[in-house]
Every structure is written in structure tokens, then in C-alpha cells.
Design a protein around this motif. Sequence first.
Motif, PDB file in Angstrom:
ATOM      1  N   PRO A  36      -1.083   3.651  -1.716  1.00 46.34           N
ATOM      2  CA  PRO A  36      -2.193   2.727  -1.492  1.00 46.34           C
ATOM      3  C   PRO A  36      -3.417   2.981  -2.354  1.00 46.34           C
ATOM      4  O   PRO A  36      -4.201   2.063  -2.611  1.00 46.34           O
ATOM      5  N   GLU A  37      -3.608   4.220  -2.805  1.00 42.72           N
ATOM      6  CA  GLU A  37      -4.787   4.520  -3.616  1.00 42.72           C
ATOM      7  C   GLU A  37      -4.795   3.747  -4.932  1.00 42.72           C
ATOM      8  O   GLU A  37      -5.837   3.602  -5.575  1.00 42.72           O
ATOM      9  N   LEU A  38      -3.629   3.205  -5.333  1.00 41.76           N
ATOM     10  CA  LEU A  38      -3.564   2.398  -6.547  1.00 41.76           C
ATOM     11  C   LEU A  38      -4.394   1.132  -6.406  1.00 41.76           C
ATOM     12  O   LEU A  38      -4.777   0.517  -7.404  1.00 41.76           O
ATOM     13  N   GLY A  39      -4.673   0.733  -5.163  1.00 36.49           N
ATOM     14  CA  GLY A  39      -5.468  -0.464  -4.934  1.00 36.49           C
ATOM     15  C   GLY A  39      -6.908  -0.317  -5.391  1.00 36.49           C
ATOM     16  O   GLY A  39      -7.575  -1.317  -5.692  1.00 36.49           O
ATOM     17  N   ASP A  40      -7.395   0.922  -5.448  1.00 33.68           N
ATOM     18  CA  ASP A  40      -8.760   1.174  -5.924  1.00 33.68           C
ATOM     19  C   ASP A  40      -8.710   1.278  -7.439  1.00 33.68           C
ATOM     20  O   ASP A  40      -8.819   2.359  -8.012  1.00 33.68           O
ATOM     21  N   MET A  41      -8.566   0.146  -8.099  1.00 37.31           N
ATOM     22  CA  MET A  41      -8.302   0.131  -9.532  1.00 37.31           C
ATOM     23  C   MET A  41      -9.466   0.628 -10.367  1.00 37.31           C
ATOM     24  O   MET A  41      -9.271   1.172 -11.451  1.00 37.31           O
ATOM     25  N   ASP A  42     -10.696   0.444  -9.903  1.00 41.08           N
ATOM     26  CA  ASP A  42     -11.848   0.891 -10.692  1.00 41.08           C
ATOM     27  C   ASP A  42     -12.333   2.283 -10.291  1.00 41.08           C
ATOM     28  O   ASP A  42     -13.356   2.754 -10.772  1.00 41.08           O
ATOM     29  N   ARG A  43     -11.576   2.947  -9.383  1.00 37.78           N
ATOM     30  CA  ARG A  43     -11.883   4.313  -8.936  1.00 37.78           C
ATOM     31  C   ARG A  43     -13.301   4.417  -8.356  1.00 37.78           C
ATOM     32  O   ARG A  43     -13.965   5.435  -8.496  1.00 37.78           O
ATOM     33  N   SER A  44     -13.744   3.371  -7.693  1.00 37.70           N
ATOM     34  CA  SER A  44     -15.097   3.360  -7.138  1.00 37.70           C
ATOM     35  C   SER A  44     -15.157   3.957  -5.731  1.00 37.70           C
ATOM     36  O   SER A  44     -16.232   4.069  -5.154  1.00 37.70           O
ATOM     37  N   LYS A  45     -13.991   4.320  -5.185  1.00 38.21           N
ATOM     38  CA  LYS A  45     -13.899   4.844  -3.824  1.00 38.21           C
ATOM     39  C   LYS A  45     -14.244   3.780  -2.778  1.00 38.21           C
ATOM     40  O   LYS A  45     -14.599   4.106  -1.645  1.00 38.21           O
ATOM     41  N   SER A  46     -14.133   2.509  -3.167  1.00 41.68           N
ATOM     42  CA  SER A  46     -14.369   1.402  -2.241  1.00 41.68           C
ATOM     43  C   SER A  46     -13.541   0.216  -2.696  1.00 41.68           C
ATOM     44  O   SER A  46     -13.480  -0.091  -3.892  1.00 41.68           O
ATOM     45  N   ILE A  47     -12.885  -0.452  -1.746  1.00 41.77           N
ATOM     46  CA  ILE A  47     -12.068  -1.617  -2.065  1.00 41.77           C
ATOM     47  C   ILE A  47     -12.951  -2.857  -2.073  1.00 41.77           C
ATOM     48  O   ILE A  47     -13.441  -3.285  -1.018  1.00 41.77           O
ATOM     49  N   ASP A  48     -13.167  -3.434  -3.262  1.00 43.38           N
ATOM     50  CA  ASP A  48     -13.989  -4.640  -3.331  1.00 43.38           C
ATOM     51  C   ASP A  48     -13.116  -5.873  -3.092  1.00 43.38           C
ATOM     52  O   ASP A  48     -11.901  -5.762  -2.879  1.00 43.38           O
ATOM     53  N   LEU A  49     -13.717  -7.061  -3.124  1.00 42.52           N
ATOM     54  CA  LEU A  49     -12.984  -8.285  -2.795  1.00 42.52           C
ATOM     55  C   LEU A  49     -11.867  -8.578  -3.802  1.00 42.52           C
ATOM     56  O   LEU A  49     -10.799  -9.052  -3.420  1.00 42.52           O
ATOM     57  N   ARG A  50     -12.116  -8.303  -5.073  1.00 40.09           N
ATOM     58  CA  ARG A  50     -11.070  -8.538  -6.077  1.00 40.09           C
ATOM     59  C   ARG A  50      -9.861  -7.645  -5.814  1.00 40.09           C
ATOM     60  O   ARG A  50      -8.710  -8.089  -5.870  1.00 40.09           O
ATOM     61  N   GLU A  51     -10.122  -6.398  -5.517  1.00 38.41           N
ATOM     62  CA  GLU A  51      -9.035  -5.466  -5.212  1.00 38.41           C
ATOM     63  C   GLU A  51      -8.365  -5.833  -3.894  1.00 38.41           C
ATOM     64  O   GLU A  51      -7.149  -5.648  -3.733  1.00 38.41           O
ATOM     65  N   ALA A  52      -9.147  -6.373  -2.945  1.00 41.51           N
ATOM     66  CA  ALA A  52      -8.578  -6.797  -1.662  1.00 41.51           C
ATOM     67  C   ALA A  52      -7.589  -7.940  -1.863  1.00 41.51           C
ATOM     68  O   ALA A  52      -6.553  -7.998  -1.189  1.00 41.51           O
ATOM     69  N   LEU A  53      -7.890  -8.847  -2.783  1.00 42.32           N
ATOM     70  CA  LEU A  53      -6.965  -9.951  -3.089  1.00 42.32           C
ATOM     71  C   LEU A  53      -5.659  -9.396  -3.648  1.00 42.32           C
ATOM     72  O   LEU A  53      -4.565  -9.849  -3.283  1.00 42.32           O
ATOM     73  N   TYR A  54      -5.760  -8.408  -4.509  1.00 47.14           N
ATOM     74  CA  TYR A  54      -4.592  -7.770  -5.119  1.00 47.14           C
ATOM     75  C   TYR A  54      -3.751  -7.070  -4.050  1.00 47.14           C
ATOM     76  O   TYR A  54      -2.528  -7.222  -3.992  1.00 47.14           O
ATOM     77  N   ILE A  55      -4.417  -6.308  -3.197  1.00 47.77           N
ATOM     78  CA  ILE A  55      -3.715  -5.590  -2.130  1.00 47.77           C
ATOM     79  C   ILE A  55      -3.099  -6.584  -1.148  1.00 47.77           C
ATOM     80  O   ILE A  55      -1.959  -6.417  -0.695  1.00 47.77           O
ATOM     81  N   GLY A  56      -3.859  -7.639  -0.811  1.00 51.78           N
ATOM     82  CA  GLY A  56      -3.356  -8.647   0.112  1.00 51.78           C
ATOM     83  C   GLY A  56      -2.076  -9.289  -0.381  1.00 51.78           C
ATOM     84  O   GLY A  56      -1.126  -9.509   0.383  1.00 51.78           O
ATOM     85  N   ALA A  57      -2.031  -9.596  -1.681  1.00 55.29           N
ATOM     86  CA  ALA A  57      -0.825 -10.189  -2.258  1.00 55.29           C
ATOM     87  C   ALA A  57       0.341  -9.206  -2.216  1.00 55.29           C
ATOM     88  O   ALA A  57       1.488  -9.589  -1.944  1.00 55.29           O
ATOM     89  N   ALA A  58       0.050  -7.927  -2.456  1.00 54.73           N
ATOM     90  CA  ALA A  58       1.102  -6.910  -2.467  1.00 54.73           C
ATOM     91  C   ALA A  58       1.687  -6.689  -1.072  1.00 54.73           C
ATOM     92  O   ALA A  58       2.908  -6.669  -0.889  1.00 54.73           O
ATOM     93  N   VAL A  59       0.819  -6.542  -0.072  1.00 56.73           N
ATOM     94  CA  VAL A  59       1.307  -6.227   1.271  1.00 56.73           C
ATOM     95  C   VAL A  59       1.917  -7.435   1.977  1.00 56.73           C
ATOM     96  O   VAL A  59       2.602  -7.287   2.990  1.00 56.73           O
TER      97      VAL A  59
END
Length: 202
Positions: free
Chosen positions: A111-134
Motif C-alpha cells: 500500500p505504501e506505493l500509493g504515496d507516490m510523491d513520498r509526502s507521507k500523506s495521501i492526497d486526492l490524486r493519489e486517492a483516485l489512483y488507490i481507489g481504482a486499484a482497490v
Amino acid sequence: MNITGTIMLSAALSIDALGIGASIRVRGIRTPFLSRLTIAVVSGSLTAAAVFFGGLIGGALTENVVRTAGGILIMLLGTYIIIGALKEEFSSDSDDSRNTVEKAAGILTKPELGDMDRSKSIDLREALYIGAAVSADSFAAGFGLTYDDFLVPLFCAVFQLAFLCAGEFIGSRAAKLRDVKEVYFSIASGVILVLIGALRLV
């Protein structure tokens, strides 16, 4: 499908979110509520789209054919999830050698791959990516359903959000979860889907 079957199927399709939420939090990555809500909405929306198209296809077939085909599809999906989880567990491929689709699938076991910018926080763009994956398994299962199963997308979204919140809570209080492999959640999900598919054939 009765309400009990709907709840069981929706929970099985969403259980990965518990492991993902806990694992992300344990690794010090925060998932704001709005991001969690986005993941749930994406999952529910994609599942609803699959149910819609599955209903169109099912409308031209008899009830028995639709039920049998749906059961087989859900069983195949469960088997695929189990095999994919085991393959991911024993794979030695580096993340850089994978394409976009493979990286999206890898979120289920890393799951840590979802934090693509390594910001230690899941932003909305990353949430869309994770949402599509899960929601990939929910989307595939949706094609095995009909309009009578219209509550499945709603329950999938609800369970996704609930499991993500529960995972966030558990992960923030149990550092030992770092040793718990997310692959176990994927395998459990696959086994439950196989059983649900088999029950539709009875």
C-alpha cells in the motif's frame, strides 16, 4: 441476491481496504478523511458501472444462465485474486520494472506505493489512483451481477470507507502491524469470493 448475500459479497470485495488502511498508517503515511471518502466513492462508482453493464448483458439471458455465469465469474475472480496475491508475495521483481497496471495492482500488497510523491500523506490524486486499484475486483465482480444487485455498489462504498477508517485507527495504535502482510487480506478476500460464487451455483 438477498440482503445477507449482498452484505457478504460487498464486505468480501472491500476487505482489502482494512489491511491497506492499517499498513499505510503504520508506515507513517496519513490518509485524510476526504481522501478515504474519495477512495470509497471511486470504488462504488466503478462497481455501479460494472453492475449496469452486467445488467444489460443479463437482460438478454435467462435467470438461471445469469446466476450460473455470475457465480462462475465470481469464483474465477476469487481464484485470480488468491493466485495474484501469492505471486506478488513470492515475486522478486523491482517496482521500477513494472508497468502502470502492475504498480496499481501492487498497491494491494504494498500500500505504501500509493504515496507516490513520498509526502507521507495521501492526497486526492493519489486517492483516485488507490481507489481504482482497490476496486478492480469489485468492478470485475459487478459484471457477474444484475440490476437486482443494485445495492452492492452502495455497500461496497460503505465498507470501503468503514474498513479504511478502521485500518487507519488500528494502524495508528499497533506498530506491530508492520509485520502483518497485506497478502493475507487478499487471500481471505479471494477465498470468500470463491465460496460466494459457489453458493450462487447451488
